[in-house]
Design an enzyme around this catalytic site. Structure first.
Site, mmCIF file in Angstrom:
data_model
loop_
_atom_site.group_PDB
_atom_site.id
_atom_site.type_symbol
_atom_site.label_atom_id
_atom_site.label_comp_id
_atom_site.label_asym_id
_atom_site.label_seq_id
_atom_site.Cartn_x
_atom_site.Cartn_y
_atom_site.Cartn_z
ATOM 1 N N ARG A 57 0.852 -1.192 0.000
ATOM 2 C CA ARG A 57 0.000 0.000 0.000
ATOM 3 C C ARG A 57 0.887 1.241 0.000
ATOM 4 N NH1 ARG A 57 -1.918 -3.557 3.952
ATOM 5 N NH2 ARG A 57 -4.042 -4.299 3.579
ATOM 6 N N LYS A 61 -1.415 -2.327 7.881
ATOM 7 C CA LYS A 61 -2.618 -1.934 8.621
ATOM 8 C C LYS A 61 -2.671 -2.673 9.948
ATOM 9 C CE LYS A 61 -6.167 -0.689 5.260
ATOM 10 N NZ LYS A 61 -7.433 -1.138 4.679
ATOM 11 N N HIS A 92 -3.099 2.308 -5.622
ATOM 12 C CA HIS A 92 -3.865 1.095 -5.356
ATOM 13 C C HIS A 92 -4.133 0.290 -6.635
ATOM 14 C CE1 HIS A 92 -5.200 -0.525 -1.586
ATOM 15 N NE2 HIS A 92 -6.220 -1.091 -2.192
ATOM 16 N N ARG A 135 -1.343 -2.003 -6.939
ATOM 17 C CA ARG A 135 -1.533 -3.111 -5.993
ATOM 18 C C ARG A 135 -2.501 -4.146 -6.569
ATOM 19 N NH1 ARG A 135 -1.322 -4.406 -0.403
ATOM 20 N NH2 ARG A 135 -3.286 -5.054 0.526
ATOM 21 N N HIS A 173 -3.597 -9.153 3.745
ATOM 22 C CA HIS A 173 -5.031 -9.227 4.047
ATOM 23 C C HIS A 173 -5.253 -10.181 5.214
ATOM 24 C CE1 HIS A 173 -6.263 -8.113 -0.357
ATOM 25 N NE2 HIS A 173 -6.011 -7.052 0.378
ATOM 26 N N TYR A 214 -9.949 -10.797 -6.453
ATOM 27 C CA TYR A 214 -9.038 -10.849 -7.598
ATOM 28 C C TYR A 214 -9.250 -12.070 -8.478
ATOM 29 C CZ TYR A 214 -6.816 -7.105 -5.085
ATOM 30 O OH TYR A 214 -6.586 -5.926 -4.440
#
Length: 185
Positions: free
Chosen positions: A52, A76, A147, A150, A173, A182
């Site tokens: 990110r 994150k 993004h 990404r 994730h 995806y």
């Protein structure tokens, strides 16, 4: 009314860029100049690692192990993960670290990998500006955000045989369902 559930909202497919456009933007910057080398490294890191933009701007030089071609990323929720990078990124990173970064830096002790033209740590807005300028210089009529790179990374990994769990780990994730989007691209 408590028994009635809301209709499911349709999830949008992530936007990606195609290999021809990607190759064009990856080769625009003049890597013989400090800022050109930095800009090429920005794109290469975003695409080749799938990190990110918030993770990118917080990479410190000490987070990089050039022998193993890996970077410690703080993502994150303060989660830490290791991302790997390839030969192309390795070459750019070594040129940038060996000679170009010191020409941008105004302080030798600055820890951050990517620096603005004033020698301070780069921010997310500057990253977006760099990408916009590269796309413009490439003559493309598309909008690419960090993004999107990404999303392109994840899609390319799956299209080239990576399993969903591996891509989940690379992207950081926590839920596999987040990564599953995806598979529909």
């Amino acid at each position: 009314m408590t028994l009635v559930s809301n209709p499911k909202t349709e999830k949008k497919l992530p936007k990606i860029i195609y290999s021809k456009e990607l190759e064009t933007i990856l080769n625009v910057s003049d890597i013989r100049k400090p800022l050109g080398c930095r800009d090429a490294l920005v794109l290469e890191l975003l695409y080749s690692t799938g990190i990110r933009v918030s993770e990118l701007i917080n990479i410190k030089v000490n987070d990089i192990n050039t022998n193993k071609k890996e970077i410690k990323i703080f993502g994150k929720g303060s989660k830490e993960r290791i991302v790997l990078y390839g030969d192309r990124c390795d070459k750019l990173l070594n040129v940038y670290l060996d000679s170009m970064r010191s020409e941008i830096s105004n302080e030798k002790s600055l820890d951050y990998l990517l620096l603005s033209k004033t020698g301070k740590p780069i921010n997310a807005r500057e990253i977006r500006f760099i990408i916009d300028e590269i796309v413009k210089e490439a003559g493309l009529k598309i909008h690419i955000s960090p993004h999107v790179l990404r999303h392109t990374f994840a899609t390319d990994m799956l299209n080239n045989g990576a399993d969903l769990r591996s891509v989940q780990e690379m992207l950081g994730h926590s839920n596999l369902s987040t990564t599953q989007i995806y598979t529909h691209v």
